[in-house]
Motif scaffolding. Structure first.
Motif: not given
Length: 146
Positions: A92, A95-96, A98-100, A102, A104, A132-134
């Motif tokens: 988690e 993932f957090d 990766a989003e923070e 940005e 790819s 994962a969202e990426v």
């Protein structure tokens, strides 16, 4: 634009998040990523926090381990950014971050070891690639020990 495959490859490698556990892992993982020539790399070290129990390692020791990991990554990617996360759930946290930042894509190298290590890293790998969202890039093992 007729070269959508090349654009996709470039987009995936625009900003790669590279989770690393320690100095050796940082160097090995960065070396495995190097041939793919990512545009930007952010090395990530996750310090596992206990819930209601003492942390696995003292904060100073964890921060030193993170700094050594980042230094190893920078031997391959001198301009790499770094990020340290403190979390109970390593996946988690990845993932957090990766989003923070940005990212790819997330690139990782599964860790070898005995059956228990393979089971544990396999469980983390499964969570990483299925939730994962990426895009998640599983880097090939570069073990010279055969």
């Amino acid at each position: 634009m007729n070269s959508s495959t090349n654009e996709t490859t470039t987009d995936i490698l625009a900003h790669v998040l590279l989770p690393v556990a320690n100095e050796d892992d940082g160097l090995t993982t960065a070396t495995a990523l190097e041939p793919y020539e990512p545009e930007q790399v952010t090395a990530l070290h996750v310090v596992e926090k206990g819930e209601g129990v003492p942390d696995k390692t003292p904060v100073e020791q964890s921060e030193e381990l993170a700094a050594e990991s980042y230094a190893a990554v920078r031997t391959v990617f001198p301009d790499a950014d770094d990020h340290t996360a403190y979390a109970r759930d390593v996946v988690e946290a990845i993932f957090d971050v990766a989003e923070e930042v940005e990212a790819s894509a997330i690139a990782y190298r599964s860790r070898g070891g005995g059956r228990l290590m393979q089971f544990l890293s396999g469980d983390l790998s499964l969570k990483l690639v299925t939730n994962a969202e990426v895009p998640v890039i599983a880097l090939p093992q570069a073990d010279s020990k055969e």
